[in-house]
Motif scaffolding. Structure first.
Motif, PDB file in Angstrom:
ATOM      1  N   THR A 100       0.858  -1.183   0.000  1.00 57.63           N
ATOM      2  CA  THR A 100       0.000   0.000   0.000  1.00 57.63           C
ATOM      3  C   THR A 100       0.891   1.229   0.000  1.00 57.63           C
ATOM      4  O   THR A 100       1.899   1.271   0.695  1.00 57.63           O
ATOM      5  N   GLY A 101       0.509   2.216  -0.818  1.00 60.05           N
ATOM      6  CA  GLY A 101       1.278   3.455  -0.865  1.00 60.05           C
ATOM      7  C   GLY A 101       0.905   4.268  -2.085  1.00 60.05           C
ATOM      8  O   GLY A 101      -0.114   4.013  -2.734  1.00 60.05           O
ATOM      9  N   THR A 102       1.737   5.245  -2.398  1.00 57.97           N
ATOM     10  CA  THR A 102       1.504   6.116  -3.545  1.00 57.97           C
ATOM     11  C   THR A 102       2.447   5.725  -4.677  1.00 57.97           C
ATOM     12  O   THR A 102       3.663   5.605  -4.468  1.00 57.97           O
ATOM     13  N   GLU A 106       4.830   6.018  -7.732  1.00 56.98           N
ATOM     14  CA  GLU A 106       5.775   7.023  -8.205  1.00 56.98           C
ATOM     15  C   GLU A 106       6.246   6.657  -9.604  1.00 56.98           C
ATOM     16  O   GLU A 106       6.323   5.475  -9.947  1.00 56.98           O
ATOM     17  N   LEU A 139       6.499   1.446  -6.314  1.00 58.90           N
ATOM     18  CA  LEU A 139       5.705   1.495  -5.088  1.00 58.90           C
ATOM     19  C   LEU A 139       6.514   0.807  -3.995  1.00 58.90           C
ATOM     20  O   LEU A 139       6.828  -0.392  -4.108  1.00 58.90           O
ATOM     21  N   ASP A 140       6.868   1.566  -2.963  1.00 64.42           N
ATOM     22  CA  ASP A 140       7.556   1.009  -1.792  1.00 64.42           C
ATOM     23  C   ASP A 140       8.808   0.206  -2.186  1.00 64.42           C
ATOM     24  O   ASP A 140       9.020  -0.900  -1.706  1.00 64.42           O
ATOM     25  N   GLY A 161       1.277   9.052  -8.685  1.00 64.83           N
ATOM     26  CA  GLY A 161       0.568   9.987  -7.817  1.00 64.83           C
ATOM     27  C   GLY A 161      -0.690   9.410  -7.203  1.00 64.83           C
ATOM     28  O   GLY A 161      -1.310  10.036  -6.350  1.00 64.83           O
ATOM     29  N   THR A 162      -1.087   8.216  -7.590  1.00 62.43           N
ATOM     30  CA  THR A 162      -2.300   7.593  -7.081  1.00 62.43           C
ATOM     31  C   THR A 162      -1.983   6.727  -5.867  1.00 62.43           C
ATOM     32  O   THR A 162      -1.033   5.949  -5.882  1.00 62.43           O
ATOM     33  N   LYS A 163      -2.798   6.854  -4.813  1.00 62.14           N
ATOM     34  CA  LYS A 163      -2.646   5.997  -3.633  1.00 62.14           C
ATOM     35  C   LYS A 163      -3.363   4.686  -3.945  1.00 62.14           C
ATOM     36  O   LYS A 163      -4.538   4.691  -4.324  1.00 62.14           O
ATOM     37  N   VAL A 164      -2.647   3.551  -3.807  1.00 65.11           N
ATOM     38  CA  VAL A 164      -3.181   2.253  -4.202  1.00 65.11           C
ATOM     39  C   VAL A 164      -2.833   1.173  -3.191  1.00 65.11           C
ATOM     40  O   VAL A 164      -1.948   1.343  -2.352  1.00 65.11           O
ATOM     41  N   THR A 165      -3.546   0.061  -3.318  1.00 71.33           N
ATOM     42  CA  THR A 165      -3.211  -1.182  -2.639  1.00 71.33           C
ATOM     43  C   THR A 165      -3.090  -2.231  -3.727  1.00 71.33           C
ATOM     44  O   THR A 165      -4.036  -2.431  -4.502  1.00 71.33           O
ATOM     45  N   ARG A 200      -7.609   1.437  -6.019  1.00 64.38           N
ATOM     46  CA  ARG A 200      -7.313   2.735  -5.429  1.00 64.38           C
ATOM     47  C   ARG A 200      -7.620   2.676  -3.946  1.00 64.38           C
ATOM     48  O   ARG A 200      -8.524   1.975  -3.531  1.00 64.38           O
TER      49      ARG A 200
END
Length: 141
Positions: free
Chosen positions: A80-82, A84, A94-95, A110-114, A140
């Motif tokens: 989970t995170g934003t 890039e 992501l992470d 730029g989207t926060k996702v899981t 999302r």
């Protein structure tokens, strides 16, 4: 007596080499036509008569339905995170993981996702950063 034998052997080798060098253009293909154009062949076209018939109709983009998702597969990890943007075009991070696959509209920078999937550290990619992470599902959030 040795000189005539040597001359005869050299003559045979030269004749053999000149016979091989005169065939085709060296690429195994047909020799060019005397007019300089492409030679006429018997090959028939395998393409469709109508060039627009080969193009499939565009399909509607698929969206991840809202609500509960399927349980992750064996060995799956959830991140989970934003998202890039990576240094290479089309690369998403992501992470510390490089996201491979998944819905592009959900995994936009730029989207926060899981996301759920599996890390594949031995996978080769053109992106030069992050551990490849094959996305099985993304939403999302």
């Amino acid at each position: 007596m040795k000189t005539p034998r040597m001359a005869l052997a050299a003559l045979v080798v030269c004749a053999a080499l000149s016979a091989c060098g005169g065939q085709g253009a060296g690429d195994g293909g047909p020799a060019p036509s005397p007019s300089g154009g492409s030679p006429v062949t018997d090959a028939t076209s395998t393409g469709p008569a109508d060039p627009t018939a080969a193009v499939p109709p565009p399909s509607a983009p698929t969206k991840t339905p809202p609500g509960p998702s399927l349980p992750p597969g064996p060995g799956a990890t959830t991140l989970t995170g934003t998202v890039e943007a990576g240094v290479e075009p089309g690369c998403r991070l992501l992470d510390g993981h490089q996201l491979v696959g998944g819905p592009a509209d959900v995994l936009a920078p730029g989207t926060k996702v899981t996301v759920t999937g599996q890390a594949k550290p031995d996978m080769m990619t053109t992106c030069q950063q992050g551990i490849p992470f094959v996305v099985e599902s993304a939403r999302r959030g």
